[in-house]
Design an enzyme around this catalytic site. Structure first.
Site, PDB file in Angstrom:
ATOM      1  N   CYS A 142       5.253  -6.071   1.692  1.00 44.99           N
ATOM      2  CA  CYS A 142       5.540  -4.635   1.746  1.00 44.99           C
ATOM      3  C   CYS A 142       4.788  -3.972   2.907  1.00 44.99           C
ATOM      4  O   CYS A 142       5.088  -4.235   4.061  1.00 44.99           O
ATOM      5  CB  CYS A 142       5.239  -3.979   0.403  1.00 44.99           C
ATOM      6  SG  CYS A 142       5.945  -2.316   0.236  1.00 44.99           S
ATOM      7  N   TYR A 143       3.779  -3.143   2.638  1.00 48.05           N
ATOM      8  CA  TYR A 143       3.023  -2.515   3.724  1.00 48.05           C
ATOM      9  C   TYR A 143       2.371  -3.577   4.606  1.00 48.05           C
ATOM     10  O   TYR A 143       2.325  -3.435   5.835  1.00 48.05           O
ATOM     11  CB  TYR A 143       1.960  -1.579   3.152  1.00 48.05           C
ATOM     12  CG  TYR A 143       1.174  -0.832   4.212  1.00 48.05           C
ATOM     13  CD1 TYR A 143       1.630   0.380   4.720  1.00 48.05           C
ATOM     14  CD2 TYR A 143      -0.018  -1.350   4.724  1.00 48.05           C
ATOM     15  CE1 TYR A 143       0.919   1.067   5.708  1.00 48.05           C
ATOM     16  CE2 TYR A 143      -0.733  -0.679   5.697  1.00 48.05           C
ATOM     17  CZ  TYR A 143      -0.269   0.528   6.193  1.00 48.05           C
ATOM     18  OH  TYR A 143      -0.975   1.184   7.165  1.00 48.05           O
ATOM     19  N   ASP A 163     -16.595 -13.122 -23.101  1.00 48.22           N
ATOM     20  CA  ASP A 163     -17.230 -13.302 -21.791  1.00 48.22           C
ATOM     21  C   ASP A 163     -18.631 -13.882 -21.910  1.00 48.22           C
ATOM     22  O   ASP A 163     -18.950 -14.904 -21.291  1.00 48.22           O
ATOM     23  CB  ASP A 163     -17.285 -11.961 -21.039  1.00 48.22           C
ATOM     24  CG  ASP A 163     -15.926 -11.312 -20.915  1.00 48.22           C
ATOM     25  OD1 ASP A 163     -14.922 -12.042 -20.950  1.00 48.22           O
ATOM     26  OD2 ASP A 163     -15.856 -10.072 -20.819  1.00 48.22           O
ATOM     27  N   LYS A 196     -10.066 -12.438 -16.975  1.00 49.96           N
ATOM     28  CA  LYS A 196     -10.235 -12.671 -18.407  1.00 49.96           C
ATOM     29  C   LYS A 196      -9.452 -13.890 -18.908  1.00 49.96           C
ATOM     30  O   LYS A 196      -9.970 -14.689 -19.687  1.00 49.96           O
ATOM     31  CB  LYS A 196      -9.805 -11.428 -19.176  1.00 49.96           C
ATOM     32  CG  LYS A 196      -9.885 -11.548 -20.689  1.00 49.96           C
ATOM     33  CD  LYS A 196     -11.309 -11.502 -21.202  1.00 49.96           C
ATOM     34  CE  LYS A 196     -11.841 -10.079 -21.176  1.00 49.96           C
ATOM     35  NZ  LYS A 196     -13.177  -9.961 -21.803  1.00 49.96           N
ATOM     36  N   GLU A 236       4.860 -10.521  -6.341  1.00 49.67           N
ATOM     37  CA  GLU A 236       3.835 -10.658  -7.375  1.00 49.67           C
ATOM     38  C   GLU A 236       4.238 -10.042  -8.706  1.00 49.67           C
ATOM     39  O   GLU A 236       3.635 -10.345  -9.742  1.00 49.67           O
ATOM     40  CB  GLU A 236       2.510 -10.043  -6.903  1.00 49.67           C
ATOM     41  CG  GLU A 236       2.463  -8.527  -6.819  1.00 49.67           C
ATOM     42  CD  GLU A 236       2.984  -7.966  -5.508  1.00 49.67           C
ATOM     43  OE1 GLU A 236       2.709  -6.783  -5.215  1.00 49.67           O
ATOM     44  OE2 GLU A 236       3.679  -8.702  -4.765  1.00 49.67           O
ATOM     45  N   GLY A 259       0.833  -1.197   0.000  1.00 52.73           N
ATOM     46  CA  GLY A 259       0.000   0.000   0.000  1.00 52.73           C
ATOM     47  C   GLY A 259       0.864   1.242   0.000  1.00 52.73           C
ATOM     48  O   GLY A 259       2.057   1.169   0.307  1.00 52.73           O
ATOM     49  N   HIS A 314       8.086  -7.174  -3.405  1.00 51.93           N
ATOM     50  CA  HIS A 314       6.838  -7.519  -4.092  1.00 51.93           C
ATOM     51  C   HIS A 314       7.043  -8.780  -4.939  1.00 51.93           C
ATOM     52  O   HIS A 314       7.463  -8.693  -6.099  1.00 51.93           O
ATOM     53  CB  HIS A 314       6.375  -6.362  -4.991  1.00 51.93           C
ATOM     54  CG  HIS A 314       5.824  -5.198  -4.238  1.00 51.93           C
ATOM     55  ND1 HIS A 314       4.494  -5.089  -3.885  1.00 51.93           N
ATOM     56  CD2 HIS A 314       6.444  -4.089  -3.752  1.00 51.93           C
ATOM     57  CE1 HIS A 314       4.308  -3.954  -3.226  1.00 51.93           C
ATOM     58  NE2 HIS A 314       5.464  -3.330  -3.126  1.00 51.93           N
TER      59      HIS A 314
END
Length: 533
Positions: free
Chosen positions: A92-93, A239, A388, A182, A65, A180
């Protein structure tokens, strides 16, 4: 799995909860978890321990964050969440707030680490970093640092300026890293997340397209019942096409797809749906020509949110009209009315439309925030928990034609939100021709797979001076918005080859009367969204 969990999460899988502290990467964390074949769900940091327990999560990840844990009004975490005995990873945060909650210390060191940073593993005994190289490059973004690990936690890694870059309490299954994992820039980041999920939390990793299909088909059957008939809003995009295929597998010929030609389609779309999709799936399709109805309701409207809501409302009105006709036919055969409506709503639609407590409304998607309050249908949304790329995987598993599964995203409101200003027939005709040229050239250049989406936008309320045929023109600009993305939650603009961009510009200005300028949008998301409206 209890029935209550299925109702709360919309799936039979217990979730990995991603607690969002306002990070731009919260959605990316959720996707990375799913890449590890574990179901994830994003929740706000305001969630209470009791609310977490009610969701019965198998693991928790605390996101990064932008705040400092010391700042007034900084996002906080219900301390009781860390006492639930659920394996938890702080990033992180999230790492820093976990440290303070557990009795550690976070300091304003004056040393900032942004971007690529060398990290050294000082203890590889934890399940979190087991088998990873001692030295690696990770992605940092912080000013404060954990200066003292909580009691009972083992320090696992450090950097030149951060003595406590990771820690673990194996007994309580509590872990944290300052970097991070990710983002792709962190070496071995996905390995770290998978180690947390599979080794530390002991999750099996059974969230697969085949599992999704089996689970959702059963849930659709339970919702609709053995006899009820169903309508599906089929737009021709991936979709709604995959949603229709899922429901068709569940209820068969009780499904009727309704394709609405609202006049906001791209060139050739109606023909593609009527030929390619129906031929492959074998579903019954009813096409409704509602061009005059939509254009009439959009007359004089320039506000983008109003456009979306009008389009969402009129979609429902058309489906209601179609339902009335189909009910009349059904009753002639001794059948009942139709009360179920299938939509291809995705998880990013829900997130961006402000779905869930604490989530900002970025824009109302026509199938979420744009629905009328007096909606009489019960919605069937089998893709509501998916991103997606997951929808594409499910579509391929179901046998949906590749020409539709691989199709670039196109918004339900169509060209109506790619015209900046009032939507008129003349402006639609201009944009439709320009869009067709862009698609032709990108396909000819072999760029379809490398571009996530390329909205073509008409600045209808803007005119610019030009010169064509030795004469002055006063025409509209066209904006090209090529972007690369994984899930539409974040995106970067795509660097088109100069020769392709030049051909597109030359063709549009030469072949489309009223367009005398082509410009390129080079904004990432954030701060800009993919669509202009």
């Amino acid at each position: 799995m209890t029935e209550d969990t299925a109702v709360v999460n919309g799936t039979d899988h217990r979730p990995v909860l991603v607690v969002d502290f306002g990070a731009q990467y919260a959605q990316l964390i959720a996707r990375r978890v799913r890449e590890a074949r574990c179901y994830s769900e994003i929740v706000p940091h305001t969630i209470t321990a009791a609310e977490v327990a009610a969701k019965q999560p198998v693991a928790i990840i605390l996101s990064g964050g932008p705040s400092s844990v010391y700042a007034e009004g900084a996002p906080s975490l219900d301390k009781g969440i860390l006492e639930l005995g659920i394996p938890t990873l702080g990033i992180c945060y999230g790492f820093q707030t976990m440290a303070t909650q557990l009795g550690g210390e976070v300091a304003r060191t004056g040393h900032r680490e942004y971007g690529s940073t060398a990290v050294t593993l000082t203890d590889a005994s934890s399940t979190l970093l087991e088998d990873q190289p001692t030295s690696q490059t990770v992605w940092m973004s912080h000013g404060d640092s954990v200066s003292k690990a909580p009691e009972g936690c083992t320090i696992l890694a450090s950097t030149a300026d951060t003595p406590v870059a990771a820690f673990a309490d194996e007994e309580r299954k509590l872990y944290g890293v300052q970097w991070h994992p990710e983002v792709l820039h962190s070496e071995h980041g996905q390995e770290l997340l998978e180690s947390f999920l599979h080794r530390s939390a002991g999750l099996p990793g059974d969230w697969t397209p085949g599992e999704v299909i089996e689970e959702q088909v059963e849930r659709i059957r339970q919702q609709i019942g053995p006899d009820a008939k169903v309508l599906c809003a089929l737009s021709g995009g991936v979709d709604s096409a995959v949603a229709a295929a899922l429901v068709h597998r569940a209820v068969g010929d009780r499904l009727t797809c309704v394709f609405v030609d609202h006049g906001l389609l791209r060139k050739g779309e109606r023909e593609q749906v009527e030929e390619d999709y129906v031929k492959a799936i074998g579903v019954r399709l009813v096409t409704v020509d509602a061009r005059e109805q939509f254009l009439g309701e959009l007359a004089g409207v320039t506000d983008p949110e109003m456009k979306r809501k009008i389009i969402g409302r009129e979609f429902i009105r058309v489906f209601e009209q179609a339902e009335t006709q189909l009910v009349a036919e059904s009753q002639e055969d001794g059948g009942d009315g139709i009360r179920f409506l299938v939509q291809g709503t995705l998880y990013p639609d829900v997130v961006e439309s402000g779905g869930g407590s604490g989530t900002a409304n970025i824009k109302s998607h026509h199938n979420v925030g744009g629905l009328p309050e007096d909606l009489k249908f019960e919605l069937v949304e089998p893709l509501r928990t998916l991103f997606k790329d997951e929808v594409r995987a499910v579509g391929r598993e179901l046998g949906v034609p590749e020409v539709i599964v691989a199709r670039q995203p196109f918004p339900g409101p169509g060209l109506g939100i790619r015209i900046i200003g009032e939507v008129t027939q003349e402006r639609l005709d201009l944009l439709r021709e320009a869009d067709a040229i862009v698609r032709e050239e990108l396909t000819a250049a072999g760029l379809d797979e490398s571009i996530w989406q390329c909205p073509v936008v008409l600045l209808a309320d803007v005119r610019s001076v030009g010169v064509q045929g030795d004469g002055r023109t006063y025409g509209h600009p066209i904006v090209l918005r090529p972007v690369s993305s994984e899930d539409a939650m974040t995106a970067d603009w795509t660097r088109l080859p100069y020769d392709v961009t030049a051909r597109i510009s030359n063709r549009i200005t030469n072949e489309v009367d009223g367009i005398n300028r082509v410009v390129l949008d080079v904004t990432s998301k954030p701060p800009g969204t993919i669509e202009w409206e």
